[in-house]
Design an enzyme around this catalytic site. Structure first.
Site, PDB file in Angstrom:
ATOM      1  N   TRP A 186       0.805  -1.330  -0.175  1.00  0.00           N
ATOM      2  CA  TRP A 186       0.265   0.138   0.276  1.00  0.00           C
ATOM      3  C   TRP A 186       1.456   1.265   0.094  1.00  0.00           C
ATOM      4  CZ3 TRP A 186      -2.213   2.586   5.426  1.00  0.00           C
ATOM      5  CH2 TRP A 186      -1.281   2.436   5.669  1.00  0.00           C
ATOM      6  N   ASP A 187       2.356   1.458   0.463  1.00  0.00           N
ATOM      7  CA  ASP A 187       3.191   2.371   0.425  1.00  0.00           C
ATOM      8  C   ASP A 187       3.033   2.875  -0.691  1.00  0.00           C
ATOM      9  OD1 ASP A 187       4.280   0.245   2.193  1.00  0.00           O
ATOM     10  OD2 ASP A 187       6.191   0.519   2.129  1.00  0.00           O
ATOM     11  N   GLU A 199      -0.522  -3.151  13.190  1.00  0.00           N
ATOM     12  CA  GLU A 199      -0.079  -4.639  12.980  1.00  0.00           C
ATOM     13  C   GLU A 199       0.226  -5.243  14.797  1.00  0.00           C
ATOM     14  OE1 GLU A 199       2.885  -4.505  10.012  1.00  0.00           O
ATOM     15  OE2 GLU A 199       1.584  -4.845   8.454  1.00  0.00           O
ATOM     16  N   LYS A 252       1.087   0.853  16.663  1.00  0.00           N
ATOM     17  CA  LYS A 252       2.554   0.734  16.034  1.00  0.00           C
ATOM     18  C   LYS A 252       2.472   2.020  15.264  1.00  0.00           C
ATOM     19  CE  LYS A 252       5.142  -1.972  12.664  1.00  0.00           C
ATOM     20  NZ  LYS A 252       4.702  -3.088  11.205  1.00  0.00           N
ATOM     21  N   GLN A 253       1.306   2.739  14.386  1.00  0.00           N
ATOM     22  CA  GLN A 253       1.403   3.814  13.563  1.00  0.00           C
ATOM     23  C   GLN A 253       0.606   4.450  13.004  1.00  0.00           C
ATOM     24  OE1 GLN A 253       2.450  -0.081  10.921  1.00  0.00           O
ATOM     25  NE2 GLN A 253       1.650   1.706   9.108  1.00  0.00           N
TER      26      GLN A 253
END
Lengths: 756, 756
Positions: B338-339, B478, B591-592
């Site tokens: 998806w980056d 994640e 995580k993000q």
């Protein structure tokens, strides 16, 4: 034990030669298992040659079976990747193995002790193994192993201009359920070679391998394994390897043969095979050991030479010989020279007569090729090549490329004909020492007759002088090439003719049937023998008018008289100043024993005075530019009563490779020098000889440094141990066979049986 | 210029990534020409994947074309073989080349200066070259050259457990009269790749090569050359290389094509090709450069990210995408994530719209594979894989092997469905920015409809709640996997449905024919659209009762509330103590960016208050365990008025690889982070956006460190240069195309044409 206790990467190549292990079938240089930047990691198989785009058929570097890499978290536990906390490697000559003990600390501070034992089995020559004892000292963790058979190897890998690859890949696959198998073939003859390896990891008797995956990485067969290593606990990693070639089995059966051999090897196991190997080594030493009392370092150095020499000769294969650098390095491509007959053969004839026979049988197998060489060059009979590989054709190149890329014409092969005399002399000498009449009748005589024919065709009649001359040859001294009537060559040619004249007569009487067969086979007639008789009596042997001073070659005495006047601290000749302005070839300075070599070989033809005169004349003119020279001067010096330099010559020769005196030990071990070391001890200091009647003579002249000398030799019907004490008293024991009479300083002494 | 002025072998792998050169077709890591012990010398060709015995199709390391070794008397003039008297390497980003200047002294005291320029041509993507300027400083002599194409390369060469070879040799031969040619093929697809090289050595304009010999050494093509080097005189050694694959030409024509291309290359010559290459680089920079006044170091770091990002995208090939580590390293096998759509695509859509179209066309080419994925997993429509290589199937392995050899089940591919939303969003975003109706009509719409169908099949109706839910997914965070009703995923699913409902209506009106064709092709009916309408209105979007606080997923608020309370000196979150005793998955620590990512993407769906509330809530809970996180927080922070961290987030992101903040730059460049850096500058500090109507907005919030910011973007009908000064004053120039209105801080401003 030859010990290396300090790691310097610039010494790697030297130690690879010193620590090379061989078993007559193959040799593997003493590279580190994990690989290093500077390394020429070679495995040569005796008799496996290839030419491809080089100038000559040379020993082809075979896939490197040795590589075994250990990693902790991707960090190689390697001598060049870690701090070295301690380091020792040693060649154990007695047991025939290379041992290592290192402690390494990696970048993350992990310390690992690795001890290893490596041997190339002499009990089963297709088997070799290395065992690592691995102990993580301050950590526990997974140790990863790469077991590699590396087929990317080339010859001359560190010389960009000369690099050559002699093999191509034919198979790269798993050996069985585990293990790796790589097969290659030589490029010219498509001779296949297969190598199989299996790695086992054991801790406290249990197999600890967790993962085992095989990879075909192009020309590398790579097996990945891992195990859990525990701090303070030692794991035994053993790499078993088996190598066969198409010389032993059909190529279709190579892998199957290797699989079977590996099964046997694994069943036997590392320890038991190592045990068998050590027994075989022990048996060799029992024959060949030389013990010197009171001179331990020198004794070790002598044993070092004996070790490599006796290790390299094949036990069973009479189609291979011994290269000038043994199986220990790339120089001279593994070719046999006159070095075999004149420097090494005496050692084998006295200590391993069966191996000596194989070396000479090699010449017989190549007799047809030698006939072809003679024919090609416009001569008759058999001409042996200056450099001999597997097919008996000349392997000394006509052109060589210098390191700077320039080519120069190399005349050695064209003119250095004395090798053919050396082969003939070697056979006669072998027969004299061993009384191997069978060999003489079925192989030796034929060679000797054919080399005689060669010399006949080299002799040209000079009518105005009513003599035969041999023009355009190079004698042992290669600094004058070519010359006419090299006295060494002419004497040996005459000797060859005289020898076969007598031989023909003797055979006709004693072995009439065999003689008839031979004469028929080679079309030998009484007329031809008569012509030999005629020529031999008129061969020109140049010497100084009215003296017994031999002239090295016709015109030598007219050259500028330059003498060696200074010696360095090792008593080694210093190059005379005159050579800065005059070409060596225009002076009397010579490279190596030439006339003195003649005195050594054909001693019985010269009286004591002649010998002394010539020795002292040429000694002052010899630079010892070849490792073949000092030992001959040492032996002859002792013979003429000039013991002054003999001991130092011996030391120099014995340590030549150990301390890399010529700076080229990296290229292999000087085989002829090793033979010369043995001759200096046995022929020189012990004064041993066998006369034509087969009687042994001993005229000991031990140096004062020695308190005693013991060695063993075979004479035709006995196996003797000879002990000489510091007082030059000789004691001879019959270890096996008949009791014999020995002439000690001219007096008959009875060799007594050993007490049971 | 990114400069390395100190040689440390342990930094080799990092610099190989930093100094990797790419041209969209291939990439070659910044290894030293002569080779070093620590090195992962990779050349990857975009789109050339292979699986073999690994877990996934990964970029196959291609033969290393780069190797060029120089020797003087067998001594390698190499960085690791000599004393380093001086050393500088630098990536010249402007000219797109890697330059080097070293002075080396070998063991014998010979000093050599080697300067070099290396480039991978952007003018002709099959051409690459390196030139060495070699000057012997204190000696004259022969310099020997080895020109090598090394086919022994493997992937993961420094990781014993993971080593894999993806190619096998098919040809190894001379290229023409001179030069080397190596051809390999991938193991699975047997896709052939050929590489040809030629080396020239020139002094004062004259060819000085004396010898030139080609060797086939197994998998290495080795060409030997030499020349006479003179003290103080500089020789120019140029290695020309040409690479083609079967993707461009038939395998039978590979060598011929390469020979022809090489002829052209040699005719053009190094200088002229380098000139053309630089012009192409200049053209790229003209589009993509970001200039910051008053913050030079950061500016350089930003340019570093832009450089590698723009270098890697293909100019012409819509069958390839951009891997998560670009073409710069092995990690993630070169797979697109998806980056691409959410982190990199905005950069391309605004600066290189044609490349952006190629990236999205890649997804269209793999639409059938995505349909297959959906079907295989029991869903409808099209499901894009979490990791995408060349065939569109899932390349994220179900199992992974840890470095310690243990396997663990990896659920990413099973649950991380939001990638399919990202692809859909990327297409919509691309179309919004570029107004590329052609793409929308012929490719984009079909993808969007099919991804909508996928989401329809993922939504399950919960009768008692009269709502649709999406169970068992993993959101961007994640650390909680899998969850039900991830609010990010559900919002994007709803967005996808709403988007295609509107799109269908729009297309039916504006492009009835194309719409009819599409509907027919994918069997789209009014009923189906009605069902989308029905579902989208009832998709459950979890949030805190009575507030606008979104719940990251159903049950998230019930998890243990752990907050980040401490920050290190770089303002980076310190891992809360609580995580020592509680599993992260049982806490609210994430995580993000997840909810904040949603705020970023679908900003128009949330009012300012909601955005602020959620940003501040989740900011305290985000560990930024992914390089994809800080840039999003920086942009959103600026949006909600929390500029406190944005500048430091940007610095961190911009320097992430340059100073190897995560310690894994050796494995490649963080591509998404590079895109995030661009977004932070342009969307964050410049406050640029395009609304649904296609109008550009700029709401600048330059940090006080900056005195000015200039960059260029394409909007559908114009090419604009935007300058913002230290006073946040915006100046917009139309470089090309129509004059447009821009909303600066909400007020329309006319972009003026640049003066000629």
């Amino acid at each position: 034990m030859v010990v290396q206790d300090n790691y310097n990467p610039y010494e790697n190549l030297k130690y690879e030669s010193l620590f090379c292990l061989t078993n007559g079938y193959l040799g593997t240089r003493g590279s580190h298992e994990e690989g290093t930047a500077r390394s020429i990691p070679c495995t040569y198989i005796n008799g496996v040659f290839d030419k491809s785009e080089t100038f000559m058929r040379e020993l082809a570097n075979m896939p490197n079976w040795l590589t075994l890499k250990l990693y902790v978290e991707k960090e190689l536990i390697g001598i060049e990747n870690c701090d070295i906390l301690s380091f020792t490697r040693a060649l154990n000559m007695k047991r025939g193995c290379l041992v290592k003990s290192v402690c390494l600390r990696d970048r993350k501070g992990r310390e690992t002790r690795v001890e290893s034992v490596r041997f190339i089995s002499r009990a089963h020559v297709h088997r070799m193994a290395v065992r690592l004892y691995v102990t993580p000292l301050n950590y526990s963790g997974i140790i990863e192993i790469e077991n590699i058979i590396d087929g990317t190897v080339i010859n001359f890998c560190d010389a960009p201009r000369f690099k050559v690859k002699h093999t191509y890949l034919t198979k790269n696959e798993a050996l069985d359920e585990s293990g790796a198998y790589l097969e290659v073939a030589t490029r010219d003859n498509h001779l296949h070679e297969g190598c199989g390896t299996v790695v086992q990891a054991v801790q406290e008797g249990k197999d600890v391998v967790k993962t085992n995956v095989f990879h075909d990485f192009g020309e590398q067969a790579v097996e990945f394994l891992d195990f859990d290593a525990c701090q303070g606990e030692t794991a035994e990693l053993t790499k078993y390897a088996v190598i066969y070639t198409e010389r032993e089995v059909k190529k279709e059966a190579l892998k199957e043969t290797i699989q079977q051999e590996m099964k046997g090897f694994l069943q036997t196991g590392f320890e038991a095979e190592f045990e068998l190997h050590q027994k075989a080594c022990e048996a060799l030493w029992k024959e060949a050991d030389i013990q010197i009392e009171g001179d331990e370092e020198l004794n070790k150095a002598i044993r070092f030479n004996v070790f490599h020499l006796m290790s390299t000769a094949s036990e069973s294969d009479s189609h291979v010989n011994i290269g000038a650098k043994l199986l220990h390095g790339e120089e001279y491509g593994g070719h046999a020279f006159w070095d075999t007959e004149l420097f090494m053969l005496p050692f084998f004839a006295y200590t391993f007569p069966k191996k000596a026979r194989r070396l000479e049988t090699y010449r017989y197998h190549l007799l047809d090729a030698a006939r072809g060489n003679a024919q090609k060059n416009g001569f008759q009979g058999a001409q042996y090549p200056w450099e001999s590989a597997d097919d008996g054709t000349e392997q000394c190149p006509d052109w060589t490329i210098e390191p700077d890329g320039t080519c120069y014409r190399c005349y050695v092969a064209v003119y250095e004909h004395h090798v053919t005399a050396a082969v003939a002399f070697g056979i006669a000498n072998y027969v004299r020492i061993t009384k191997d009449t069978d060999f003489l009748l079925h192989m030796g005589a034929e060679i000797l007759m054919e080399t005689a024919r060669f010399w006949m065709s080299r002799c040209q009649y000079i009518e105005e002088k009513n003599r035969y001359e041999i023009h355009k040859v190079t004698g042992p001294d290669e600094w004058h090439e070519p010359v006419d009537n090299n006295v060494y060559t002419n004497y040996l040619a005459r000797w060859n003719l005289r020898y076969v004249i007598a031989l023909a007569e003797q055979l006709e009487q004693e072995h009439p049937e065999e003689y008839r067969n031979l004469a028929e086979k080679i079309h030998l007639t009484k007329e031809e023998i008569a012509s030999w008789q005629q020529v031999q009596g008129k061969i020109y042997l140049p010497k100084k008018e009215g003296t017994q001073l031999l002239e090295q070659f016709e015109g030598y005495f007219d050259l500028k008289e330059v003498l060696i006047e200074k010696y360095d601290k090792n008593d080694w000749p210093i190059r005379p100043e005159a050579l800065k302005t005059t070409k060596t070839s225009q002076t009397q300075i010579i490279k190596q024993a030439d006339v003195v070599m003649l005195l050594h070989l054909l001693g019985e033809e010269f009286d004591e005075e002649t010998t002394k005169l010539n020795y002292s004349y040429y000694e002052k003119r010899t630079m010892h530019g070849s490792s073949l020279s000092p030992s001959i001067y040492a032996i002859m010096g002792l013979k003429v009563g000039d013991a002054s330099k003999a001991y130092r010559y011996l030391r120099r020769a014995a340590f030549l490779d150990l301390v890399d005196l010529q700076g080229n030990t990296r290229e292999g071990i000087h085989a002829a020098n090793a033979g010369g070391v043995w001759q200096t001890v046995v022929f020189g200091f012990a004064g041993l000889s066998t006369d034509d009647a087969g009687r042994l003579h001993i005229n000991p002249k031990l140096p004062e440094e020695w308190k005693g000398l013991t060695f063993r030799i075979h004479c035709p019907e006995s196996w003797l141990q000879i002990h000489i004490d510091g007082e030059q008293h000789v004691d001879i024991t019959v270890l096996d066979g008949k009791e014999v009479d020995i002439l000690v300083n001219g007096k008959a002494v009875k060799a007594h049986k050993a007490d049971a």
